[in-house]
Motif scaffolding. Structure first.
Motif, PDB file in Angstrom:
ATOM      1  N   TYR A 121       3.329  31.461 103.245  1.00 20.93           N
ATOM      2  CA  TYR A 121       2.216  30.572 102.887  1.00 20.93           C
ATOM      3  C   TYR A 121       2.733  29.182 102.541  1.00 20.93           C
ATOM      4  N   GLN A 122       1.980  28.169 102.947  1.00 20.28           N
ATOM      5  CA  GLN A 122       2.222  26.831 102.438  1.00 20.28           C
ATOM      6  C   GLN A 122       1.493  26.738 101.095  1.00 20.28           C
ATOM      7  N   THR A 123       2.139  26.142 100.099  1.00 26.64           N
ATOM      8  CA  THR A 123       1.589  26.181  98.747  1.00 26.64           C
ATOM      9  C   THR A 123       1.523  24.786  98.149  1.00 26.64           C
ATOM     10  N   ALA A 124       0.437  24.528  97.387  1.00 27.63           N
ATOM     11  CA  ALA A 124       0.270  23.222  96.740  1.00 27.63           C
ATOM     12  C   ALA A 124      -0.517  23.393  95.448  1.00 27.63           C
ATOM     13  N   MET A 125      -0.220  22.542  94.469  1.00 26.97           N
ATOM     14  CA  MET A 125      -0.927  22.555  93.188  1.00 26.97           C
ATOM     15  C   MET A 125      -1.261  21.131  92.779  1.00 26.97           C
ATOM     16  N   PHE A 126      -2.522  20.905  92.368  1.00 28.71           N
ATOM     17  CA  PHE A 126      -2.962  19.595  91.907  1.00 28.71           C
ATOM     18  C   PHE A 126      -3.811  19.753  90.655  1.00 28.71           C
ATOM     19  N   GLY A 127      -3.500  18.952  89.621  1.00 29.77           N
ATOM     20  CA  GLY A 127      -4.308  18.976  88.415  1.00 29.77           C
ATOM     21  C   GLY A 127      -3.540  19.419  87.199  1.00 29.77           C
ATOM     22  N   LYS A 128      -4.162  20.257  86.366  1.00 30.69           N
ATOM     23  CA  LYS A 128      -3.607  20.609  85.065  1.00 30.69           C
ATOM     24  C   LYS A 128      -2.966  21.987  85.068  1.00 30.69           C
ATOM     25  N   LEU A 129      -1.649  22.021  84.940  1.00 31.68           N
ATOM     26  CA  LEU A 129      -0.942  23.286  84.753  1.00 31.68           C
ATOM     27  C   LEU A 129      -0.818  23.597  83.265  1.00 31.68           C
ATOM     28  N   HIS A 130      -0.529  22.585  82.460  1.00 36.32           N
ATOM     29  CA  HIS A 130      -0.440  22.637  80.992  1.00 36.32           C
ATOM     30  C   HIS A 130       0.962  22.929  80.483  1.00 36.32           C
ATOM     31  N   LEU A 177      -7.696  16.683  98.529  1.00 37.78           N
ATOM     32  CA  LEU A 177      -8.198  16.448  99.890  1.00 37.78           C
ATOM     33  C   LEU A 177      -7.190  15.663 100.730  1.00 37.78           C
ATOM     34  N   ASP A 178      -6.446  14.771 100.075  1.00 31.02           N
ATOM     35  CA  ASP A 178      -5.405  14.031 100.795  1.00 31.02           C
ATOM     36  C   ASP A 178      -4.361  14.997 101.348  1.00 31.02           C
ATOM     37  N   TRP A 179      -3.977  15.989 100.552  1.00 31.12           N
ATOM     38  CA  TRP A 179      -3.023  16.995 101.041  1.00 31.12           C
ATOM     39  C   TRP A 179      -3.636  17.824 102.159  1.00 31.12           C
ATOM     40  N   MET A 180      -4.866  18.219 101.989  1.00 29.65           N
ATOM     41  CA  MET A 180      -5.538  19.028 103.011  1.00 29.65           C
ATOM     42  C   MET A 180      -5.594  18.289 104.347  1.00 29.65           C
ATOM     43  N   GLU A 181      -5.863  16.997 104.291  1.00 30.50           N
ATOM     44  CA  GLU A 181      -6.049  16.215 105.506  1.00 30.50           C
ATOM     45  C   GLU A 181      -4.732  15.793 106.167  1.00 30.50           C
ATOM     46  N   LYS A 182      -3.724  15.500 105.355  1.00 30.71           N
ATOM     47  CA  LYS A 182      -2.535  14.833 105.890  1.00 30.71           C
ATOM     48  C   LYS A 182      -1.265  15.669 105.923  1.00 30.71           C
ATOM     49  N   ARG A 183      -1.148  16.663 105.033  1.00 35.53           N
ATOM     50  CA  ARG A 183       0.134  17.365 104.945  1.00 35.53           C
ATOM     51  C   ARG A 183       0.006  18.877 105.046  1.00 35.53           C
ATOM     52  N   ARG A 184      -1.184  19.372 105.230  1.00 35.95           N
ATOM     53  CA  ARG A 184      -1.345  20.811 105.408  1.00 35.95           C
ATOM     54  C   ARG A 184      -0.806  21.223 106.770  1.00 35.95           C
ATOM     55  N   ASP A 185       0.004  22.273 106.775  1.00 36.60           N
ATOM     56  CA  ASP A 185       0.561  22.811 108.013  1.00 36.60           C
ATOM     57  C   ASP A 185      -0.468  23.773 108.612  1.00 36.60           C
ATOM     58  N   THR A 186      -1.098  23.358 109.688  1.00 35.18           N
ATOM     59  CA  THR A 186      -2.191  24.149 110.258  1.00 35.18           C
ATOM     60  C   THR A 186      -1.708  25.422 110.946  1.00 35.18           C
ATOM     61  N   THR A 187      -0.383  25.603 111.052  1.00 31.72           N
ATOM     62  CA  THR A 187       0.142  26.839 111.647  1.00 31.72           C
ATOM     63  C   THR A 187       0.348  27.932 110.606  1.00 31.72           C
ATOM     64  N   LYS A 188       0.145  27.590 109.324  1.00 38.05           N
ATOM     65  CA  LYS A 188       0.369  28.554 108.249  1.00 38.05           C
ATOM     66  C   LYS A 188      -0.901  28.749 107.415  1.00 38.05           C
ATOM     67  N   PRO A 189      -1.059  29.938 106.828  1.00 43.12           N
ATOM     68  CA  PRO A 189      -2.087  30.067 105.799  1.00 43.12           C
ATOM     69  C   PRO A 189      -1.618  29.293 104.566  1.00 43.12           C
ATOM     70  N   PHE A 190      -2.562  28.903 103.702  1.00 45.14           N
ATOM     71  CA  PHE A 190      -2.164  28.113 102.545  1.00 45.14           C
ATOM     72  C   PHE A 190      -2.718  28.692 101.251  1.00 45.14           C
ATOM     73  N   LEU A 191      -1.980  28.430 100.175  1.00 45.56           N
ATOM     74  CA  LEU A 191      -2.451  28.643  98.810  1.00 45.56           C
ATOM     75  C   LEU A 191      -2.618  27.270  98.181  1.00 45.56           C
ATOM     76  N   LEU A 192      -3.819  26.982  97.712  1.00 47.67           N
ATOM     77  CA  LEU A 192      -4.106  25.723  97.044  1.00 47.67           C
ATOM     78  C   LEU A 192      -4.606  26.026  95.631  1.00 47.67           C
TER      79      LEU A 192
END
Length: 534
Positions: A121-130, A177-192
């Motif tokens: 999976y391609q993985t990304a996190m945005f916002g508050k982890l804490h 959305l910037d990550w979704m549009e510009k850097r998401r690898d469309t050949t892989k499933p993703f965890l966001l």
């Protein structure tokens, strides 16, 4: 002369030739994308799919209309960072080691994002982890430091920090959305992982919302003036009362100059208002200065009751104002999935790190095992797996997310994870769901809000809690007869058999999850050694 076969005979021969050859391999089922949306301190009472009394949240509600609404979802430890650690590891706080906001997160823990990343999976996190500045298992992250700020927030990235002008809920969505549009690898499933700061204290709404929300009036909770008559010391000594503990400046935005003129001094600052730039501050002052002036005129005539009501209304106006932005931005993401044809193969979760008190029992904040903080919103959509507009009342917890996502991705979960995959419930296979009770343990005392340490067990009908450390008190609630949890029946003669049964079940579930009084004492001794507690 050799004759050619008639054309129709040749065609039949070719078809027979191919039909006798090896069958084509079955098409491998496509693994789902996973989007985990979590807000901070979002009470289920403040989502209109649960209750329309306070606010309309049409975008969050979409996930219920198009998926499943859980009415008995709860947390294992109702406080921000420990809840997030439970979600990531699939283990109770006493096992993953993050028992409260003070203790560091043990980075040797294996988390479900690490396993998904390893599994392709391609993985990304945005916002508050804490907690932590370098979360493992993510190809990209932009996270708020600690609690983060509502206005002009700073973000931590793998390559350094950056400050972005604007409102945090909008910015977190922009980054996503910037990550979704510009850097998401469309050949892989993703965890966001799309994680909102709002509606965490100190509740600063976006400029577009506070002119409207500051004019709203909300119905008072039935237990706003709760006197804790049948309960023990824990409820009576907690410092989270709207009247006594909610701050006029930090929480309710009365400026320091006004409080100074009134002779009122408070321990905390502006709650983030001072981070605004001149344009943002001018828009703020235009709405909030008249509120402050009105308060100074009313204050001399206020008694405890009228001041409580004034504080309650101001609290909800700003708290719900922040949720309006969360709902709008969830809609932006869901609309993007539709526009990019990603909806059908994406599992979307909306939840919070715990519930929150919106005046019930006279409180704000969380921490207790009473319903408003113990229960958490949970809405999940997964087209073609979950039947739309389904309501599920089984007992589920934030402990279950890790194993759910791993099973959905076709990845084996480690044996030491303690939750249960929700996939059987997604598919309507309730007969295979055997959980009849859930376990809770809260540790952060003595500390902010002074909520005493306690653990307990909840079934659909009853809740048994034990407060310990500097007290030894038990509480039992009949949830069917006492939905507001105001009548402690632990000592009632007619409930003694129930007490006996629940204590046996509590002992069994503590053994199952490897918790014990001895382990609690080890944590207490460790904290004394580190100077966290006396």
């Amino acid at each position: 002369m050799k004759k050619s076969l008639p054309i129709h005979v040749a065609i039949i021969a070719i078809v027979l030739l191919f039909s006798c050859s090896e069958p084509a391999p079955e098409k491998k089922e496509k693994r789902p994308n996973i989007i985990f949306i979590m807000s901070d301190d979002h009470a289920y009472q403040a989502i209109s799919a649960y209750d329309t009394t306070l606010i309309s949240t049409p975008n969050i509600d979409r996930l219920a209309h198009e998926g499943m609404l859980f009415t008995n979802a709860s947390v294992t430890n109702s406080i921000c960072a420990p809840s997030r650690a439970v979600i990531l590891t699939g283990k109770h706080s006493h096992v993953n080691g993050k028992i409260d906001n003070l203790s560091p997160f043990d980075t040797t823990n294996v988390t479900f994002p690490m396993l998904l990343q390893k599994g392709g999976y391609q993985t990304a996190m945005f916002g508050k982890l804490h907690f932590g500045n370098n979360p493992k298992g993510f190809d990209e992250f932009k996270i708020l430091p600690g609690q983060g700020d509502y206005y002009n927030p700073r973000f931590i990235t793998a390559t350094g920090d950056t400050t972005i002008t604007g409102y945090v809920t909008d910015i977190t969505t922009d980054l996503t959305l910037d990550w979704m549009e510009k850097r998401r690898d469309t050949t892989k499933p993703f965890l966001l992982m799309y994680l909102h700061k709002a509606p965490h204290r100190s509740w600063l709404p976006a400029a577009r919302h506070y002119p409207e929300f500051t004019k709203n009036t909300y119905p008072l909770p039935k237990t706003l003036f709760d006197n804790y008559e049948t309960r023990g010391e824990a409820a009576k000594t907690a410092e989270m009362g709207i009247l006594k503990d909610m701050l006029l400046r930090y929480d309710l935005k009365v400026p320091k100059t006004v409080l100074d003129a009134m002779g009122i001094s408070e321990r905390l600052g502006s709650g983030g208002v001072d981070r605004m730039n001149p344009e943002q501050r001018a828009a703020w002052d235009a709405v909030y200065d008249p509120i402050a002036r009105d308060f100074t005129e009313q204050f001399p005539q206020m008694n405890d009751s009228t001041l409580t009501v004034w504080k309650f209304q101001r609290y909800l106006q700003d708290y719900l104002g922040t949720i309006a932005s969360v709902d709008e931005n969830v809609g932006r993401l869901l609309d993007y999935l539709d526009a990019e044809n990603l909806t059908e193969n994406t599992l979307v979760v909306y939840t919070s790190d715990q519930g929150f008190y919106l005046g019930e029992h006279g409180w704000f904040d969380k921490r207790f095992m009473y319903n408003e903080s113990f229960k958490t919103p949970l809405l999940i959509r997964w087209p073609n797996i979950i039947t739309p507009n389904t309501t599920e009342d089984e007992l589920v917890q934030n402990l279950d997310f890790a194993q759910t996502f791993l099973e959905a991705a076709g990845i084996d979960a480690p044996d030491d994870m303690q939750g249960e995959s929700l996939l059987s419930l997604f598919k309507g296979e309730k007969d295979s769901w055997t959980r009849d009770a859930v376990y809770y343990h809260y540790y952060e005392y003595p500390a902010e809000h002074t909520v005493k340490r306690h653990y307990g067990i909840a079934t659909k009908k009853y809740k048994l809690m034990h407060f310990y450390y500097d007290v030894d008190q038990w509480e039992l609630y009949d949830l069917e007869k006492d939905a507001t949890e105001t009548n402690n029946v632990y000592e009632a003669p007619e409930y003694q058999e129930i007490v006996k049964e629940l204590k046996m079940k509590l002992a069994e579930i503590r053994e199952k999850y490897r918790d014990s009084d001895a382990l609690s004492k080890q944590y207490i001794d460790l904290y004394k050694e580190k100077g966290y507690i006396e």
